[in-house]
Design a protein around this motif. Structure first.
Motif, mmCIF file in Angstrom:
data_model
loop_
_atom_site.group_PDB
_atom_site.id
_atom_site.type_symbol
_atom_site.label_atom_id
_atom_site.label_comp_id
_atom_site.label_asym_id
_atom_site.label_seq_id
_atom_site.Cartn_x
_atom_site.Cartn_y
_atom_site.Cartn_z
ATOM 1 N N ARG A 79 -18.700 0.659 -7.411
ATOM 2 C CA ARG A 79 -17.531 1.496 -7.137
ATOM 3 C C ARG A 79 -16.279 0.705 -6.740
ATOM 4 N N VAL A 80 -16.459 -0.586 -6.422
ATOM 5 C CA VAL A 80 -15.318 -1.381 -5.958
ATOM 6 C C VAL A 80 -14.226 -1.407 -7.025
ATOM 7 N N ASP A 81 -13.003 -1.191 -6.599
ATOM 8 C CA ASP A 81 -11.888 -1.347 -7.533
ATOM 9 C C ASP A 81 -10.962 -2.430 -7.002
ATOM 10 N N LEU A 82 -11.057 -3.590 -7.614
ATOM 11 C CA LEU A 82 -10.282 -4.715 -7.101
ATOM 12 C C LEU A 82 -8.786 -4.529 -7.321
ATOM 13 N N VAL A 83 -8.425 -3.761 -8.333
ATOM 14 C CA VAL A 83 -7.004 -3.560 -8.597
ATOM 15 C C VAL A 83 -6.349 -2.879 -7.385
ATOM 16 N N GLN A 84 -7.124 -1.974 -6.761
ATOM 17 C CA GLN A 84 -6.615 -1.282 -5.570
ATOM 18 C C GLN A 84 -6.404 -2.242 -4.402
ATOM 19 N N SER A 85 -7.205 -3.303 -4.390
ATOM 20 C CA SER A 85 -7.168 -4.164 -3.205
ATOM 21 C C SER A 85 -6.197 -5.325 -3.378
ATOM 22 N N ILE A 86 -5.273 -5.217 -4.320
ATOM 23 C CA ILE A 86 -4.353 -6.323 -4.580
ATOM 24 C C ILE A 86 -3.553 -6.697 -3.320
ATOM 25 N N GLU A 87 -3.158 -5.676 -2.558
ATOM 26 C CA GLU A 87 -2.363 -5.985 -1.369
ATOM 27 C C GLU A 87 -3.204 -6.669 -0.299
ATOM 28 N N LEU A 88 -4.477 -6.302 -0.257
ATOM 29 C CA LEU A 88 -5.384 -7.006 0.656
ATOM 30 C C LEU A 88 -5.451 -8.474 0.258
ATOM 31 N N ILE A 89 -5.531 -8.703 -1.053
ATOM 32 C CA ILE A 89 -5.563 -10.080 -1.547
ATOM 33 C C ILE A 89 -4.272 -10.810 -1.174
ATOM 34 N N PHE A 90 -3.154 -10.093 -1.259
ATOM 35 C CA PHE A 90 -1.875 -10.693 -0.833
ATOM 36 C C PHE A 90 -1.965 -11.182 0.610
ATOM 37 N N GLY A 91 -2.476 -10.306 1.464
ATOM 38 C CA GLY A 91 -2.587 -10.668 2.887
ATOM 39 C C GLY A 91 -3.461 -11.893 3.067
ATOM 40 N N VAL A 92 -4.583 -11.902 2.357
ATOM 41 C CA VAL A 92 -5.506 -13.035 2.481
ATOM 42 C C VAL A 92 -4.826 -14.315 1.980
ATOM 43 N N THR A 147 1.279 -13.988 10.570
ATOM 44 C CA THR A 147 1.117 -12.665 11.200
ATOM 45 C C THR A 147 1.412 -11.557 10.193
ATOM 46 N N ILE A 148 2.326 -11.806 9.264
ATOM 47 C CA ILE A 148 2.575 -10.801 8.221
ATOM 48 C C ILE A 148 1.323 -10.641 7.368
ATOM 49 N N GLY A 149 0.689 -11.764 7.042
ATOM 50 C CA GLY A 149 -0.537 -11.713 6.256
ATOM 51 C C GLY A 149 -1.626 -10.938 6.976
ATOM 52 N N VAL A 150 -1.793 -11.217 8.258
ATOM 53 C CA VAL A 150 -2.824 -10.523 9.037
ATOM 54 C C VAL A 150 -2.528 -9.031 9.078
ATOM 55 N N SER A 151 -1.266 -8.713 9.296
ATOM 56 C CA SER A 151 -0.859 -7.315 9.361
ATOM 57 C C SER A 151 -1.208 -6.604 8.053
ATOM 58 N N TYR A 152 -0.948 -7.291 6.961
ATOM 59 C CA TYR A 152 -1.220 -6.734 5.639
ATOM 60 C C TYR A 152 -2.714 -6.538 5.420
ATOM 61 N N ILE A 153 -3.490 -7.502 5.915
ATOM 62 C CA ILE A 153 -4.952 -7.394 5.765
ATOM 63 C C ILE A 153 -5.457 -6.161 6.529
ATOM 64 N N LEU A 154 -5.015 -6.007 7.786
ATOM 65 C CA LEU A 154 -5.454 -4.855 8.585
ATOM 66 C C LEU A 154 -5.083 -3.558 7.881
ATOM 67 N N PHE A 155 -3.832 -3.508 7.463
ATOM 68 C CA PHE A 155 -3.295 -2.323 6.808
ATOM 69 C C PHE A 155 -4.147 -1.933 5.605
ATOM 70 N N ASN A 156 -4.451 -2.924 4.764
ATOM 71 C CA ASN A 156 -5.165 -2.614 3.531
ATOM 72 C C ASN A 156 -6.653 -2.385 3.742
ATOM 73 N N LEU A 157 -7.221 -3.047 4.767
ATOM 74 C CA LEU A 157 -8.622 -2.776 5.078
ATOM 75 C C LEU A 157 -8.785 -1.309 5.466
ATOM 76 N N VAL A 158 -7.881 -0.835 6.317
ATOM 77 C CA VAL A 158 -7.970 0.567 6.736
ATOM 78 C C VAL A 158 -7.715 1.476 5.535
ATOM 79 N N LEU A 159 -6.711 1.128 4.737
ATOM 80 C CA LEU A 159 -6.400 1.946 3.559
ATOM 81 C C LEU A 159 -7.604 2.040 2.622
ATOM 82 N N LEU A 160 -8.270 0.900 2.415
ATOM 83 C CA LEU A 160 -9.371 0.888 1.457
ATOM 84 C C LEU A 160 -10.625 1.563 2.004
ATOM 85 N N THR A 161 -10.829 1.473 3.319
ATOM 86 C CA THR A 161 -12.046 2.080 3.863
ATOM 87 C C THR A 161 -11.843 3.549 4.228
ATOM 88 N N VAL A 162 -10.701 3.862 4.811
ATOM 89 C CA VAL A 162 -10.477 5.231 5.290
ATOM 90 C C VAL A 162 -9.788 6.085 4.231
#
Lengths: 682, 309
Positions: free
Chosen positions: A352-365, B116-131
């Motif tokens: 079910r994972v959709d990596l396209v959705q997680s692009i912003e997460l990848i940005f953060g990482v 810190t911007i990167g960390v903020s983005y990670i938190l934001f998207n983790l919550v978005l993707l899980t919740v």
């Protein structure tokens, strides 16, 4: 890469030649291949969807290159870059669509004649309206100027403050611009978005319409233009001043760089490019909605330059390419693979994972990982310079000196009978501490004056007051009869006072040569346009500045010369001191302020420097120095000033000062016996 | 409703919002005071805190606003929620510091801020993707008790919000003023090098600042949920920017300043929304940020101007 006049070093000529040529050629070949691939792409890949995606991607590449000027070159973290993109987009959108339709009147006739406005008649409507249809090609520079104007407007209040504030203000600015766009529907059609912006047209091609290919080529053209501008700017007087500000603002200012002006320039240039791109993007999409310009766009651009390498033009191009490919192709494929893997292994999550959705997460990482493990990016701005050869490292240091044919070290003639530096009643308090109390000092041209005193006696504060880093509470400073009290550091450098710092403030990630060239900032005049066009005048000025810098390096014999293309941070402590002195000399000062020049040098090196300082004086530079090594002071100073607790307690020849009771007391303790004993012992 | 009733109502609303911004602003100001870093991760630590609060209340068997408690049980449930949330976000803050920021200590330039911007983005998207992107209904055990003051209404939740915020701020104030660790924090903020020489463990001080700041952000996140009855992955950005403005308004690095700044921003938001237009609120707050930076960079209550050294 810097081009330097070829000075014969002791280095193996062939190896260097081959290494240099190879890396330069390699760069050129890679660039040409990339360009050829970019040009061939639409011809090979006939898929209109791919070309369209690539055309949109060019806009982000242009933006990343523009942001790189602000963040990478000048070190200003702009988190609202998308706002300038929006401003450019709406500027064009409003003047090329049906959004605003004023009633027709004779006022519009001249504009109609110029082709900027059309008279629009609708059947059944009694009054005609004006329809804006300003040419794309005209609006491209106009929206750049408009965006640059807003850049200056919002940059100016914060550029005086610590850099962090710029980040937060630009973040806020980036947030409110879309809000304003949403809240002003009569201009922007609000959240529904501006529609019907005109595509560009060319006389031999006609309108671009909705075809992707011409937009793609236009985008590639703009990228090439921006790469050219970036490269030219970086390797110029302006670019070096930006790098200097990024490395150390205070030192840049003390070397004559007007930091507020140059930061504003970087901000305006960056904003201008964003505005231009906005026009391109709106013409391509023929619409503009506030959501196109929100914070995630700014972050994506930041990720592009962080990934590639901040300040590295090639890096930004590569970073953009990687991210675009990742977004458009890799992630979809990768998602397919992960789903397949999930089906094979029976792990439901993977299916079910959709990596396209997680692009912003990848940005953060990417942001975090790059900052932690590879701050310089994939293609660093600077490459390591080959180490010195064994022969060079073990060469007997030649002392150099000022015997050769040097041009005068400063340009203005000094009246030998008038005091060069006059300080009257100078005072400065920090909170409750009176760091400098009513100090007087007169210095004649061609003299060497030493300031001595116990630690905390106000010597460095005195230097900061004279050079404008600190504003005095009271008192006057005059240089050759001209009042310079309270002027900014860069102005004072221009008037003819240069300095070194006690704790060394070089530009560590710039080469020795670039450090020196920053020193020539006030004596040269190339502006941003000149730097890009590189006119004969600019080339000549640049060559003269380099020649000058090499001459000054020659003062220190072969200690610095073979290392001139090395980064300043790789130098030994003593060589850093020498480089700082050299950097001060290239500003062509009448008066040189040296703050503990021999600190950290061994006795031989100290003697060598003492000689060189005397040599400078013989060439007409007057010297005021702070020094703790009394043998140096005795050796070269004609006059000694003694400070204690911010007050001048003695003044005279070194011998006179040595006998002065009060001086002994200040240095050695409060009892007269101790003073007497010390005097007897010395 | 008469003019004064409306004004009173908006002041009540404004102070409530302000208390929340103040809690959030304290985290910015403490970290900035000690390591001169604008911590963009703080925006979303607040958001995470709001979700942790929701999960804690749900774990205790609440959902939506239908089930309410009174008296001691209410206080117990709220306290339990608050403690769990504050511990969770506090340790989140510590983890952020240890993993992402400590290796960059002493690195000049933009690198720590970008992290810190990167960390903020990670938190934001983790919550978005899980919740998910949906706004969630907040589990809220507060009874709908309210009092009428003239025609204005003062709800119990506002009073509770004030009490909780005030208690936390008072606690922080005493901690910083009178405990050994608090004094070490003050010393480090003044001069890190000197504090280190005097035997202060600067790393521990920084960890403490992150823990306290993030814990307060978590509390603010829970309060957000209880006050508005909803939460969403997107709440961190606007609230964070307003809280940062509050910190600047109060003079960044200045703890009492951040509290006053928060209340001021809350009042500006509620009164601006009443007498001007809600859709311009962010523009007004941003303009205040810029004006303060131009004319009083040290903030309304700050002493030293932020200078580049």
């Amino acid at each position: 890469m810097a081009t330097t006049p070829n000075i014969e070093g002791a280095r193996g000529v062939f190896g260097t030649f081959w290494g240099h040529v190879l890396s330069k050629e390699r760069q050129r070949v890679v660039a040409l291949v990339l360009l050829a691939a970019a040009i061939a792409f639409p011809l090979i890949d006939g898929n209109e969807g791919d070309i369209d995606a690539a055309a949109n991607a060019t806009a982000f590449a242009i933006l990343a290159l523009g942001l790189n000027i602000v963040v990478g070159f000048a070190g200003l973290l702009d988190l609202g870059y998308a706002a300038f993109f929006a401003i450019g987009a709406y500027t064009y959108g409003i003047f090329s669509s049906y959004q605003i339709q004023p009633e027709w009147s004779s006022f519009w006739e001249p504009f109609q004649w110029l082709g900027l406005v059309a008279r629009m008649h609708v059947e059944g409507v009694p009054i005609d309206h004006a329809h804006f249809q300003v040419s794309f090609w005209l609006m491209l520079p106009v929206s750049a100027v408009v965006a640059a104007f807003f850049g200056v407007l919002f940059g100016a209040p914060t550029l005086r403050l610590k850099g962090d504030y710029l980040a937060i203000v630009t973040l806020g600015f980036g947030e409110i611009v879309p809000i304003v766009a949403r809240n002003t529907p009569y201009l922007t059609n609000g959240a529904q978005g501006l529609n019907g912006a005109l595509p560009p047209s060319l006389p031999w091609y006609g309108s671009f319409g909705v075809a992707s290919t011409p937009f793609y080529y236009l985008g590639v053209g703009l990228i090439v233009f921006l790469i050219f501008v970036s490269m030219r700017l970086k390797d110029s007087r302006i670019g070096r001043a930006w790098l200097a500000i990024r490395e150390d603002e205070i030192a840049a200012e003390a070397m004559g760089v007007n930091r507020t002006k140059l930061k504003l320039l970087a901000f305006a240039v960056g904003a201008g490019f964003a505005g231009m791109t906005g026009t391109f993007y709106v013409a391509k999409l023929q619409t503009a909605t506030p959501e196109m310009f929100t914070f995630p766009v700014s972050v994506m651009l930041l990720v592009m330059i962080v990934l590639g390498g901040m300040g590295s033009v090639a890096g930004v191009v590569v970073g953009t390419l990687i991210l675009q490919l990742l977004q458009s192709w890799f992630l979809q494929d990768l998602t397919q693979w992960v789903h397949a893997l999930g089906r094979v292994t029976g792990i439901g999550v993977l299916e079910r994972v959709d990596l396209v959705q997680s692009i912003e997460l990848i940005f953060g990482v990417i942001l975090v990982v790059m900052m932690l493990y590879r701050r310089q990016g994939l293609i660093p701005e600077r490459r390591a310079v080959t180490a010195l050869t064994h022969a060079e490292q073990t060469a007997v240091p030649s002392r150099g000196g000022l015997k050769g044919e040097l041009k005068p070290l400063h340009r203005t003639a000094v009246d030998p009978n008038q005091p060069l530096l006059q300080i009257r009643g100078l005072a400065k308090a920090f909170g409750g501490i009176q760091a400098v109390k009513s100090v007087d000092l007169t210095m004649m041209p061609g003299s060497i004056v030493a300031v001595i005193g116990p630690n905390g006696s106000g010597k460095t504060t005195l230097f900061n007051l004279v050079t404008g880093l600190t504003r005095p509470d009271a008192g006057r400073v005059t240089l050759a009869g001209e009042d310079i009290t309270g002027q900014g550091p860069h102005v004072i450098v221009e008037k003819g006072i240069a300095r070194t710092f006690q704790n060394l403030r070089l530009f560590p990630n710039m080469t020795l040569m670039e450090n020196l060239l920053v020193g020539t900032h006030t004596r040269t005049s190339t502006g941003p346009v000149g730097a890009v066009l590189r006119t004969p005048g600019v080339r000549h000025e640049e060559a003269a500045a380099r020649e000058r810098a090499l001459e000054v390096l020659g003062i220190f014999g072969n200690r610095l010369m073979p290392r001139r293309e090395h980064l300043a941070r790789t130098l030994s402590y003593a060589n850093r001191r020498r480089l700082e002195i050299a950097r001060a000399i290239v500003t062509e000062p009448m008066l040189l302020l040296l703050d503990e020049p021999t600190a950290g040098m061994n006795p031989t090196e100290t003697l060598e420097l003492t000689d060189q300082i005397r040599g400078l004086r013989d060439r007409g530079i007057s010297i005021l120095l702070i020094e703790h090594k009394l043998n140096v002071v005795n050796e070269i100073a004609e006059k000694v000033i003694v400070l204690d607790h911010g007050e001048k307690i003695a003044e005279g020849s070194p011998a006179e000062v040595h006998r002065n009771e009060e001086v002994l007391r200040a240095y050695l303790g409060r009892t007269a016996t101790a003073a007497a004993r010390a005097a007897a012992a010395s | 409703m008469g003019f004064f009733d409306v004004l009173l109502q908006q002041v009540i609303n404004g102070v409530s919002l302000g208390a929340m911004y103040a809690l959030l602003a304290l985290g910015f100001t403490m970290v900035y005071g000690i390591i001169e870093l604008i911590n963009f991760a703080h925006f979303n630590v607040f958001m995470v805190g709001s979700f942790v609060g929701l999960w804690v209340f749900e774990a205790m068997g609440f959902s939506g606003q239908s089930e309410v408690l009174y008296g001691l049980p209410l206080i117990g449930v709220l306290l339990a929620g608050l403690v769990v949330v504050m511990l969770a976000t506090g340790f989140l803050g510590v983890a952020i510091e240890r993993i992402a920021l400590r290796p960059l200590r002493g690195v000049s330039g933009t690198a720590p801020m970008i992290t810190t911007i990167g960390v903020s983005y990670i938190l934001f998207n983790l919550v978005l993707l899980t919740v998910g992107a949906n706004t969630l209904n907040y589990a809220n055990p507060l009874p709908k008790v309210s009092w009428d003051i003239g025609q204005a209404t003062l709800r119990l939740r506002e009073v509770l919000l004030w009490v909780v915020s005030f208690a936390l701020m008072l606690g922080l104030h005493y901690f910083v003023r009178y405990t050994k660790m608090g004094k070490a924090m003050q010393a480090t903020a003044q001069d890190q090098e000197a504090a280190r020489m005097m035997g202060v463990d600067v790393d521990r001080v920084v960890v403490m600042a992150f823990f306290l700041g993030s814990a307060l952000a978590g509390a603010a996140g829970m309060i957000f949920g209880l006050y508005y009855n909803y939460t969403s992955f997107i709440i961190g950005y606007t609230a964070g920017l307003r809280a940062f403005t509050a910190a600047v308004l109060g003079g960044i690095g200045n703890i009492p300043g951040a509290m006053l700044g928060g209340v001021l921003i809350g009042l500006i938001e509620s009164l601006g929304g009443q007498y001007l237009e809600v859709r311009w609120t962010d523009v007004i707050i941003f303009s205040i940020l810029v004006l303060v930076l131009v004319f009083r960079p040290a903030g309304l209550f700050g002493r030293a101007a932020p200078s580049k050294s």
